[in-house]
Design an enzyme around this catalytic site. Structure first.
Site, short mmCIF file in Angstrom:
data_model
loop_
_atom_site.label_atom_id
_atom_site.label_comp_id
_atom_site.label_asym_id
_atom_site.label_seq_id
_atom_site.Cartn_x
_atom_site.Cartn_y
_atom_site.Cartn_z
N GLU A 1 -3.25 13.77 -1.50
CA GLU A 1 -3.86 13.98 -0.18
C GLU A 1 -4.16 12.60 0.37
O GLU A 1 -5.02 11.89 -0.15
CB GLU A 1 -5.13 14.82 -0.29
CG GLU A 1 -5.53 15.45 1.05
CD GLU A 1 -6.54 14.65 1.83
OE1 GLU A 1 -6.14 13.59 2.37
OE2 GLU A 1 -7.70 15.06 1.90
N CYS B 1 -11.28 12.16 5.96
CA CYS B 1 -9.82 12.25 6.07
C CYS B 1 -9.39 13.16 7.20
O CYS B 1 -8.32 12.98 7.80
CB CYS B 1 -9.21 12.70 4.75
SG CYS B 1 -9.80 14.30 4.17
#
Length: 490
Positions: free
Chosen positions: A249, A283
Protein backbone atom coordinates in the site's frame (compact mmCIF):
# COMPACT_ATOMS: atom_id res chain seq x y z
CA UNK A 1 13.80 0.85 27.60
CA UNK A 2 16.72 -0.75 25.74
CA UNK A 3 15.27 -4.28 25.57
CA UNK A 4 12.77 -3.46 22.85
CA UNK A 5 13.29 -6.32 20.40
CA UNK A 6 10.98 -9.29 20.91
CA UNK A 7 12.45 -12.43 19.38
CA UNK A 8 11.51 -16.04 20.10
CA UNK A 9 9.48 -15.07 23.14
CA UNK A 10 12.14 -12.92 24.80
CA UNK A 11 12.67 -9.17 25.16
CA UNK A 12 16.27 -8.48 24.19
CA UNK A 13 18.63 -5.73 23.07
CA UNK A 14 20.01 -5.55 19.56
CA UNK A 15 23.17 -7.53 18.91
CA UNK A 16 25.19 -4.39 18.25
CA UNK A 17 23.49 -2.61 21.16
CA UNK A 18 22.71 0.54 19.22
CA UNK A 19 20.23 2.96 20.79
CA UNK A 20 17.77 5.30 19.10
CA UNK A 21 16.20 8.32 20.77
CA UNK A 22 12.46 8.73 20.16
CA UNK A 23 11.30 12.34 20.21
CA UNK A 24 8.00 14.14 20.52
CA UNK A 25 7.47 16.15 17.29
CA UNK A 26 5.56 18.79 19.25
CA UNK A 27 8.60 19.95 21.22
CA UNK A 28 11.54 17.73 20.17
CA UNK A 29 11.86 16.34 23.71
CA UNK A 30 13.10 12.77 24.13
CA UNK A 31 10.28 10.50 25.24
CA UNK A 32 12.09 7.14 25.11
CA UNK A 33 15.19 5.31 23.98
CA UNK A 34 14.89 2.02 22.13
CA UNK A 35 17.22 -0.67 20.92
CA UNK A 36 18.02 -0.25 17.21
CA UNK A 37 18.22 -3.61 15.48
CA UNK A 38 20.10 -4.54 12.36
CA UNK A 39 20.28 -7.26 9.74
CA UNK A 40 21.61 -9.84 12.19
CA UNK A 41 18.62 -9.26 14.50
CA UNK A 42 16.22 -9.62 11.58
CA UNK A 43 17.86 -12.92 10.61
CA UNK A 44 17.47 -14.16 14.18
CA UNK A 45 13.80 -13.16 14.27
CA UNK A 46 13.07 -14.77 10.90
CA UNK A 47 14.68 -18.00 12.09
CA UNK A 48 12.51 -17.96 15.22
CA UNK A 49 9.37 -17.37 13.16
CA UNK A 50 10.37 -20.16 10.76
CA UNK A 51 10.91 -22.64 13.59
CA UNK A 52 7.62 -21.70 15.21
CA UNK A 53 5.69 -22.07 11.97
CA UNK A 54 7.32 -25.37 11.01
CA UNK A 55 6.70 -26.71 14.51
CA UNK A 56 3.02 -25.96 13.96
CA UNK A 57 2.02 -25.08 17.50
CA UNK A 58 0.09 -22.03 16.29
CA UNK A 59 -1.02 -23.08 12.82
CA UNK A 60 -2.27 -26.45 14.08
CA UNK A 61 -4.52 -24.84 16.67
CA UNK A 62 -8.15 -24.77 15.66
CA UNK A 63 -9.38 -21.50 14.25
CA UNK A 64 -11.59 -21.21 17.31
CA UNK A 65 -8.62 -21.41 19.69
CA UNK A 66 -6.56 -18.93 17.67
CA UNK A 67 -9.56 -16.64 17.58
CA UNK A 68 -9.83 -16.68 21.36
CA UNK A 69 -6.25 -15.44 21.69
CA UNK A 70 -6.70 -12.77 19.02
CA UNK A 71 -9.88 -11.66 20.80
CA UNK A 72 -7.93 -11.47 24.05
CA UNK A 73 -5.52 -9.05 22.37
CA UNK A 74 -8.50 -6.85 21.46
CA UNK A 75 -9.71 -6.92 25.06
CA UNK A 76 -6.27 -5.97 26.40
CA UNK A 77 -6.03 -3.07 23.95
CA UNK A 78 -9.37 -1.78 25.24
CA UNK A 79 -8.15 -2.22 28.82
CA UNK A 80 -5.02 -0.14 28.13
CA UNK A 81 -6.60 2.24 25.62
CA UNK A 82 -5.72 5.42 27.52
CA UNK A 83 -2.05 4.46 27.88
CA UNK A 84 -1.79 3.44 24.23
CA UNK A 85 -3.45 6.64 23.04
CA UNK A 86 -1.09 8.79 25.09
CA UNK A 87 1.93 6.92 23.72
CA UNK A 88 0.67 7.35 20.17
CA UNK A 89 0.15 11.08 20.60
CA UNK A 90 3.58 11.53 22.18
CA UNK A 91 5.19 9.55 19.37
CA UNK A 92 3.36 11.13 16.41
CA UNK A 93 2.14 14.51 17.64
CA UNK A 94 -1.46 13.78 16.67
CA UNK A 95 -4.31 14.87 18.91
CA UNK A 96 -5.23 12.68 21.84
CA UNK A 97 -8.81 12.52 20.61
CA UNK A 98 -7.62 11.07 17.31
CA UNK A 99 -5.32 8.58 19.04
CA UNK A 100 -8.17 7.35 21.24
CA UNK A 101 -10.32 6.81 18.16
CA UNK A 102 -7.43 4.92 16.54
CA UNK A 103 -7.11 2.61 19.54
CA UNK A 104 -10.80 1.81 19.46
CA UNK A 105 -10.53 1.02 15.74
CA UNK A 106 -7.49 -1.16 16.41
CA UNK A 107 -9.35 -3.19 19.01
CA UNK A 108 -12.20 -3.60 16.52
CA UNK A 109 -9.78 -4.93 13.90
CA UNK A 110 -8.46 -7.62 16.25
CA UNK A 111 -12.01 -8.50 17.31
CA UNK A 112 -13.15 -8.76 13.69
CA UNK A 113 -10.38 -11.15 12.70
CA UNK A 114 -10.84 -13.15 15.88
CA UNK A 115 -14.37 -13.77 14.64
CA UNK A 116 -13.17 -14.83 11.18
CA UNK A 117 -10.48 -17.21 12.43
CA UNK A 118 -12.78 -20.26 12.47
CA UNK A 119 -15.15 -19.36 9.64
CA UNK A 120 -13.35 -20.89 6.64
CA UNK A 121 -13.96 -24.63 6.69
CA UNK A 122 -13.03 -25.10 3.06
CA UNK A 123 -15.24 -25.58 0.03
CA UNK A 124 -16.44 -28.80 -1.59
CA UNK A 125 -16.58 -28.41 -5.36
CA UNK A 126 -18.27 -30.55 -7.98
CA UNK A 127 -15.78 -32.80 -9.74
CA UNK A 128 -16.38 -33.73 -13.40
CA UNK A 129 -14.53 -37.01 -12.82
CA UNK A 130 -16.67 -39.98 -11.66
CA UNK A 131 -15.98 -41.52 -8.26
CA UNK A 132 -14.00 -38.58 -6.93
CA UNK A 133 -14.22 -35.82 -4.36
CA UNK A 134 -12.68 -32.38 -4.60
CA UNK A 135 -12.27 -29.66 -2.01
CA UNK A 136 -10.60 -26.27 -1.81
CA UNK A 137 -8.90 -25.32 1.44
CA UNK A 138 -6.98 -22.29 2.64
CA UNK A 139 -3.81 -22.72 4.65
CA UNK A 140 -1.54 -20.20 6.38
CA UNK A 141 1.15 -18.90 4.07
CA UNK A 142 3.98 -19.22 6.61
CA UNK A 143 6.40 -16.57 7.85
CA UNK A 144 5.17 -13.03 7.19
CA UNK A 145 7.40 -9.98 7.16
CA UNK A 146 5.46 -6.81 7.98
CA UNK A 147 6.66 -3.21 7.63
CA UNK A 148 4.56 -0.31 8.89
CA UNK A 149 4.74 3.50 8.47
CA UNK A 150 5.08 6.32 10.99
CA UNK A 151 1.79 8.14 10.40
CA UNK A 152 -0.55 5.51 11.89
CA UNK A 153 1.92 3.22 13.65
CA UNK A 154 -0.38 0.89 15.55
CA UNK A 155 -3.42 1.14 13.29
CA UNK A 156 -1.40 -0.02 10.29
CA UNK A 157 0.25 -2.72 12.40
CA UNK A 158 -3.16 -4.05 13.45
CA UNK A 159 -4.24 -4.38 9.81
CA UNK A 160 -1.32 -6.75 9.31
CA UNK A 161 -0.90 -8.55 12.64
CA UNK A 162 -4.54 -9.48 13.28
CA UNK A 163 -5.29 -11.29 9.98
CA UNK A 164 -1.86 -12.91 9.88
CA UNK A 165 -2.29 -14.43 13.33
CA UNK A 166 -5.93 -15.35 12.78
CA UNK A 167 -4.93 -17.29 9.66
CA UNK A 168 -2.25 -19.25 11.56
CA UNK A 169 0.93 -17.55 10.37
CA UNK A 170 4.01 -16.41 12.24
CA UNK A 171 5.24 -12.84 11.87
CA UNK A 172 8.27 -10.58 12.01
CA UNK A 173 7.16 -6.96 12.42
CA UNK A 174 9.31 -3.93 11.62
CA UNK A 175 7.61 -0.69 12.64
CA UNK A 176 8.86 2.70 11.53
CA UNK A 177 12.04 3.39 13.44
CA UNK A 178 10.75 6.81 14.55
CA UNK A 179 7.34 5.76 15.94
CA UNK A 180 7.69 2.28 17.51
CA UNK A 181 6.31 2.83 21.01
CA UNK A 182 2.72 1.61 20.68
CA UNK A 183 3.83 -1.40 18.64
CA UNK A 184 6.22 -2.36 21.45
CA UNK A 185 3.38 -2.04 23.94
CA UNK A 186 1.02 -4.21 21.89
CA UNK A 187 3.64 -6.94 21.55
CA UNK A 188 3.68 -7.02 25.35
CA UNK A 189 -0.10 -7.39 25.26
CA UNK A 190 0.19 -10.18 22.70
CA UNK A 191 2.58 -11.96 25.05
CA UNK A 192 0.09 -11.47 27.89
CA UNK A 193 -2.73 -12.80 25.69
CA UNK A 194 -0.90 -16.10 25.20
CA UNK A 195 0.58 -15.90 21.70
CA UNK A 196 3.14 -18.76 21.72
CA UNK A 197 6.90 -18.25 21.68
CA UNK A 198 8.30 -17.42 18.25
CA UNK A 199 4.93 -16.74 16.64
CA UNK A 200 5.16 -12.94 16.87
CA UNK A 201 8.56 -11.26 16.62
CA UNK A 202 9.42 -7.56 16.70
CA UNK A 203 12.59 -6.00 15.29
CA UNK A 204 13.14 -2.25 15.41
CA UNK A 205 15.54 -0.73 12.94
CA UNK A 206 16.03 0.93 9.58
CA UNK A 207 14.53 -0.22 6.32
CA UNK A 208 17.93 -0.47 4.65
CA UNK A 209 18.91 -3.38 6.89
CA UNK A 210 15.94 -4.86 8.76
CA UNK A 211 13.42 -4.15 6.01
CA UNK A 212 15.75 -5.34 3.29
CA UNK A 213 16.38 -8.62 5.12
CA UNK A 214 12.66 -9.29 5.36
CA UNK A 215 12.44 -8.82 1.60
CA UNK A 216 15.45 -10.91 0.55
CA UNK A 217 15.39 -13.71 3.12
CA UNK A 218 14.22 -17.00 1.59
CA UNK A 219 12.54 -18.06 4.84
CA UNK A 220 10.03 -15.22 4.63
CA UNK A 221 7.00 -16.35 2.61
CA UNK A 222 5.18 -13.02 2.38
CA UNK A 223 6.09 -9.39 2.86
CA UNK A 224 3.48 -6.72 3.52
CA UNK A 225 4.55 -3.08 3.32
CA UNK A 226 2.76 0.22 3.83
CA UNK A 227 4.71 3.35 3.00
CA UNK A 228 6.20 5.41 0.21
CA UNK A 229 6.17 4.42 -3.45
CA UNK A 230 9.95 4.44 -3.96
CA UNK A 231 10.53 2.20 -0.94
CA UNK A 232 7.77 -0.10 -2.17
CA UNK A 233 9.53 -0.47 -5.51
CA UNK A 234 12.78 -1.34 -3.71
CA UNK A 235 10.98 -4.03 -1.74
CA UNK A 236 9.50 -5.47 -4.93
CA UNK A 237 12.94 -5.69 -6.50
CA UNK A 238 14.50 -7.19 -3.38
CA UNK A 239 11.73 -9.77 -2.98
CA UNK A 240 11.79 -10.81 -6.63
CA UNK A 241 14.88 -12.92 -6.06
CA UNK A 242 12.90 -15.53 -4.14
CA UNK A 243 9.43 -14.89 -5.62
CA UNK A 244 7.72 -14.37 -2.28
CA UNK A 245 4.19 -13.05 -2.08
CA UNK A 246 4.06 -9.26 -1.79
CA UNK A 247 1.34 -6.87 -0.60
CA UNK A 248 1.92 -3.13 -0.99
CA UNK A 249 0.00 0.00 0.00
CA UNK A 250 1.96 2.95 -1.38
CA UNK A 251 -0.16 6.01 -0.78
CA UNK A 252 -2.22 8.18 -3.06
CA UNK A 253 -2.98 11.54 -4.60
CA UNK A 254 -6.65 11.38 -3.87
CA UNK A 255 -9.29 13.49 -5.68
CA UNK A 256 -12.16 15.08 -3.80
CA UNK A 257 -14.80 15.96 -6.42
CA UNK A 258 -17.44 18.59 -5.64
CA UNK A 259 -20.31 19.19 -8.08
CA UNK A 260 -22.27 22.45 -8.02
CA UNK A 261 -25.38 20.69 -6.67
CA UNK A 262 -23.59 19.37 -3.58
CA UNK A 263 -24.46 20.50 -0.06
CA UNK A 264 -21.72 23.14 -0.06
CA UNK A 265 -21.60 23.74 3.69
CA UNK A 266 -21.03 20.06 4.35
CA UNK A 267 -18.65 19.68 1.41
CA UNK A 268 -16.45 22.57 2.61
CA UNK A 269 -16.28 21.10 6.10
CA UNK A 270 -15.44 17.66 4.75
CA UNK A 271 -12.86 19.05 2.32
CA UNK A 272 -10.99 20.57 5.27
CA UNK A 273 -11.11 17.27 7.13
CA UNK A 274 -10.09 15.36 4.01
CA UNK A 275 -6.77 17.15 3.61
CA UNK A 276 -5.84 18.73 6.97
CA UNK A 277 -6.70 15.87 9.33
CA UNK A 278 -3.47 14.73 11.05
CA UNK A 279 -1.68 17.58 9.22
CA UNK A 280 -2.29 15.84 5.90
CA UNK A 281 -0.10 12.89 6.87
CA UNK A 282 -2.68 10.36 5.70
CA UNK A 283 -2.33 8.05 2.70
CA UNK A 284 -5.96 8.69 1.77
CA UNK A 285 -5.84 12.47 2.28
CA UNK A 286 -8.04 14.40 -0.14
CA UNK A 287 -5.15 16.54 -1.32
CA UNK A 288 -6.65 17.26 -4.77
CA UNK A 289 -9.86 19.27 -4.68
CA UNK A 290 -11.79 19.28 -7.98
CA UNK A 291 -14.57 21.88 -7.86
CA UNK A 292 -17.15 22.53 -10.56
CA UNK A 293 -16.33 25.91 -12.06
CA UNK A 294 -19.76 27.44 -11.35
CA UNK A 295 -19.13 27.30 -7.57
CA UNK A 296 -15.32 27.60 -7.52
CA UNK A 297 -14.99 31.16 -6.21
CA UNK A 298 -17.61 30.77 -3.49
CA UNK A 299 -16.29 27.38 -2.40
CA UNK A 300 -12.65 28.49 -2.36
CA UNK A 301 -13.37 31.64 -0.36
CA UNK A 302 -15.16 29.68 2.37
CA UNK A 303 -12.48 26.99 2.38
CA UNK A 304 -9.66 29.51 2.81
CA UNK A 305 -11.54 31.33 5.57
CA UNK A 306 -12.04 28.08 7.48
CA UNK A 307 -8.46 26.85 6.90
CA UNK A 308 -7.05 30.02 8.45
CA UNK A 309 -8.93 29.23 11.67
CA UNK A 310 -7.53 25.70 12.15
CA UNK A 311 -5.99 25.52 15.63
CA UNK A 312 -2.47 24.08 15.65
CA UNK A 313 -0.97 22.99 18.93
CA UNK A 314 -0.21 20.37 21.54
CA UNK A 315 -2.14 17.19 20.84
CA UNK A 316 -2.87 16.83 24.56
CA UNK A 317 -4.79 20.13 24.68
CA UNK A 318 -8.51 19.82 23.99
CA UNK A 319 -8.63 22.92 21.78
CA UNK A 320 -5.97 21.60 19.38
CA UNK A 321 -7.33 20.55 16.00
CA UNK A 322 -4.07 19.55 14.28
CA UNK A 323 -0.59 18.70 15.46
CA UNK A 324 2.87 18.98 13.92
CA UNK A 325 4.49 17.16 11.07
CA UNK A 326 6.49 14.13 12.11
CA UNK A 327 10.06 15.45 11.75
CA UNK A 328 12.27 18.29 10.60
CA UNK A 329 13.18 16.29 7.51
CA UNK A 330 9.56 15.76 6.58
CA UNK A 331 8.69 19.41 7.10
CA UNK A 332 11.58 20.37 4.82
CA UNK A 333 10.11 18.07 2.16
CA UNK A 334 6.70 19.76 2.47
CA UNK A 335 8.32 23.19 2.29
CA UNK A 336 10.14 22.18 -0.88
CA UNK A 337 6.88 21.14 -2.51
CA UNK A 338 5.32 24.49 -1.62
CA UNK A 339 8.26 26.24 -3.30
CA UNK A 340 7.74 24.04 -6.35
CA UNK A 341 4.03 24.90 -6.44
CA UNK A 342 4.78 28.61 -6.45
CA UNK A 343 7.41 28.16 -9.17
CA UNK A 344 4.89 26.18 -11.26
CA UNK A 345 2.44 29.07 -11.20
CA UNK A 346 -0.08 27.90 -8.61
CA UNK A 347 -1.65 30.69 -6.56
CA UNK A 348 -0.96 30.49 -2.83
CA UNK A 349 -4.26 31.32 -1.12
CA UNK A 350 -3.23 30.71 2.48
CA UNK A 351 -0.45 29.11 4.51
CA UNK A 352 2.80 28.22 2.82
CA UNK A 353 4.89 28.88 5.90
CA UNK A 354 5.66 27.88 9.46
CA UNK A 355 3.35 29.38 12.09
CA UNK A 356 4.58 32.42 14.01
CA UNK A 357 3.03 31.42 17.35
CA UNK A 358 5.95 31.33 19.85
CA UNK A 359 4.46 28.28 21.57
CA UNK A 360 4.89 26.25 18.37
CA UNK A 361 8.50 27.09 17.56
CA UNK A 362 10.00 23.91 19.03
CA UNK A 363 7.69 21.66 17.04
CA UNK A 364 7.61 20.69 13.36
CA UNK A 365 4.53 22.74 12.54
CA UNK A 366 3.39 23.96 9.14
CA UNK A 367 0.35 26.06 8.36
CA UNK A 368 -2.59 24.59 6.42
CA UNK A 369 -1.82 25.53 2.82
CA UNK A 370 -4.15 25.96 -0.15
CA UNK A 371 -3.13 26.45 -3.78
CA UNK A 372 -5.60 27.50 -6.47
CA UNK A 373 -5.04 27.84 -10.23
CA UNK A 374 -3.66 24.29 -10.35
CA UNK A 375 -3.55 21.83 -13.24
CA UNK A 376 -2.53 18.24 -13.88
CA UNK A 377 0.87 19.18 -15.29
CA UNK A 378 2.05 20.41 -11.89
CA UNK A 379 4.16 18.27 -9.59
CA UNK A 380 2.13 19.41 -6.58
CA UNK A 381 -0.92 17.88 -8.28
CA UNK A 382 0.82 14.67 -9.35
CA UNK A 383 3.11 13.82 -6.42
CA UNK A 384 2.22 12.85 -2.87
CA UNK A 385 3.25 15.75 -0.59
CA UNK A 386 2.01 14.02 2.58
CA UNK A 387 1.41 17.25 4.43
CA UNK A 388 -1.20 20.00 4.92
CA UNK A 389 -1.17 21.11 1.29
CA UNK A 390 -4.30 21.26 -0.89
CA UNK A 391 -4.41 21.86 -4.64
CA UNK A 392 -7.62 23.18 -6.21
CA UNK A 393 -8.64 22.55 -9.84
CA UNK A 394 -11.87 23.28 -11.69
CA UNK A 395 -14.01 21.27 -14.11
CA UNK A 396 -17.12 21.85 -16.19
CA UNK A 397 -18.46 18.34 -16.95
CA UNK A 398 -18.58 14.75 -15.71
CA UNK A 399 -16.26 13.59 -18.47
CA UNK A 400 -13.69 16.23 -17.66
CA UNK A 401 -13.63 15.56 -13.93
CA UNK A 402 -13.33 11.79 -14.41
CA UNK A 403 -10.34 12.36 -16.67
CA UNK A 404 -8.77 14.77 -14.19
CA UNK A 405 -9.41 12.51 -11.20
CA UNK A 406 -7.77 9.51 -12.88
CA UNK A 407 -4.82 11.51 -14.21
CA UNK A 408 -2.14 10.42 -11.72
CA UNK A 409 -0.07 7.30 -11.17
CA UNK A 410 -2.02 6.63 -7.98
CA UNK A 411 -5.39 5.00 -7.37
CA UNK A 412 -6.01 4.65 -3.65
CA UNK A 413 -9.19 6.60 -2.86
CA UNK A 414 -11.45 9.45 -3.89
CA UNK A 415 -14.78 11.10 -3.13
CA UNK A 416 -17.75 12.49 -5.05
CA UNK A 417 -20.11 15.17 -3.70
CA UNK A 418 -23.54 15.77 -5.25
CA UNK A 419 -27.22 15.53 -4.36
CA UNK A 420 -27.69 13.61 -7.63
CA UNK A 421 -26.93 10.07 -6.45
CA UNK A 422 -27.15 8.58 -9.94
CA UNK A 423 -24.45 11.01 -11.05
CA UNK A 424 -22.33 10.08 -8.04
CA UNK A 425 -22.68 6.40 -8.89
CA UNK A 426 -21.75 7.00 -12.54
CA UNK A 427 -18.61 8.88 -11.58
CA UNK A 428 -17.66 6.41 -8.84
CA UNK A 429 -17.90 3.53 -11.31
CA UNK A 430 -15.29 5.15 -13.56
CA UNK A 431 -12.78 6.20 -10.92
CA UNK A 432 -9.74 3.91 -10.96
CA UNK A 433 -9.43 3.71 -7.20
CA UNK A 434 -9.71 1.08 -4.50
CA UNK A 435 -12.16 3.10 -2.40
CA UNK A 436 -14.68 5.73 -3.49
CA UNK A 437 -16.77 7.66 -0.98
CA UNK A 438 -20.05 9.31 -1.96
CA UNK A 439 -20.95 12.40 0.07
CA UNK A 440 -18.35 11.56 2.70
CA UNK A 441 -14.58 11.32 3.12
CA UNK A 442 -12.23 9.04 5.08
CA UNK A 443 -14.55 6.34 6.52
CA UNK A 444 -13.03 2.88 6.74
CA UNK A 445 -13.89 -0.10 8.90
CA UNK A 446 -12.64 -3.60 9.54
CA UNK A 447 -15.29 -5.29 7.41
CA UNK A 448 -14.44 -3.50 4.13
CA UNK A 449 -11.25 -4.07 2.10
CA UNK A 450 -8.65 -1.33 1.73
CA UNK A 451 -6.04 -0.98 -1.01
CA UNK A 452 -5.24 0.71 -4.27
CA UNK A 453 -5.16 0.56 -8.04
CA UNK A 454 -2.17 1.43 -10.23
CA UNK A 455 0.95 2.51 -8.34
CA UNK A 456 -0.91 2.82 -5.06
CA UNK A 457 -0.05 -0.86 -4.73
CA UNK A 458 -1.73 -4.25 -4.83
CA UNK A 459 -3.25 -6.67 -2.39
CA UNK A 460 -5.92 -5.72 0.13
CA UNK A 461 -6.07 -5.22 3.87
CA UNK A 462 -9.18 -5.40 6.05
CA UNK A 463 -12.33 -7.32 5.24
CA UNK A 464 -12.48 -11.03 4.54
CA UNK A 465 -10.03 -10.56 1.68
CA UNK A 466 -7.53 -9.15 4.19
CA UNK A 467 -7.48 -12.56 5.86
CA UNK A 468 -7.25 -14.38 2.54
CA UNK A 469 -4.10 -12.38 1.67
CA UNK A 470 -2.35 -14.35 4.43
CA UNK A 471 -3.33 -17.76 3.07
CA UNK A 472 -2.42 -20.16 0.29
CA UNK A 473 -5.14 -21.96 -1.66
CA UNK A 474 -4.87 -25.74 -1.97
CA UNK A 475 -6.96 -28.14 -4.05
CA UNK A 476 -7.28 -31.63 -2.50
CA UNK A 477 -8.59 -34.33 -4.87
CA UNK A 478 -9.53 -37.87 -3.77
CA UNK A 479 -10.30 -40.85 -5.95
CA UNK A 480 -12.99 -42.81 -4.09
CA UNK A 481 -12.51 -45.96 -6.21
CA UNK A 482 -8.79 -46.25 -7.03
CA UNK A 483 -8.00 -48.47 -10.03
CA UNK A 484 -5.09 -49.11 -12.35
CA UNK A 485 -4.86 -46.76 -15.32
CA UNK A 486 -3.19 -49.32 -17.65
CA UNK A 487 -1.70 -46.59 -19.80
CA UNK A 488 1.57 -48.47 -20.09
CA UNK A 489 0.84 -52.04 -21.09
CA UNK A 490 4.40 -53.22 -20.45
Amino acid sequence: MSQTLFIDGEWISAEKEQIRSIINPFNQEEIATVSEGGREDAIKAIAAARRAFDKGEWSSLSGLERGKIVLKIAELIRRDLEELAELESLDTGKTLEESKADMDDIANVFQYYAGLADKDGGEIISSPIPDSESKIIREPIGVCGQITPWNYPLLQASWKIAPALAAGNTIVMKPSEITPLTTIKVFKLMEEAGVPKGVANLVLGPGATVGDELAVNKDVDLISFTGGIETGKKIMRAASGNVKKIALELGGKNPNIVFKDADLEVAVDQALNAVFFHAGQVCSAGSRLLVEDAIHDQFLAELVKRAKRIKLGNGFHAETESGPLISAEHRAKVEKYVEIGIEEGAKLETGGKRPEDPELQNGFFYEPTIFSNCNSDMRIVQEEVFGPVLTVETFSSEEEVIELANDTIYGLAGAVWSKDIEKCERVAARLRMGTVWINDFHPYFAQAPWGGYKQSGFGRELGKIGLEEYTEVKHVYRNTKPAAVNWFNS
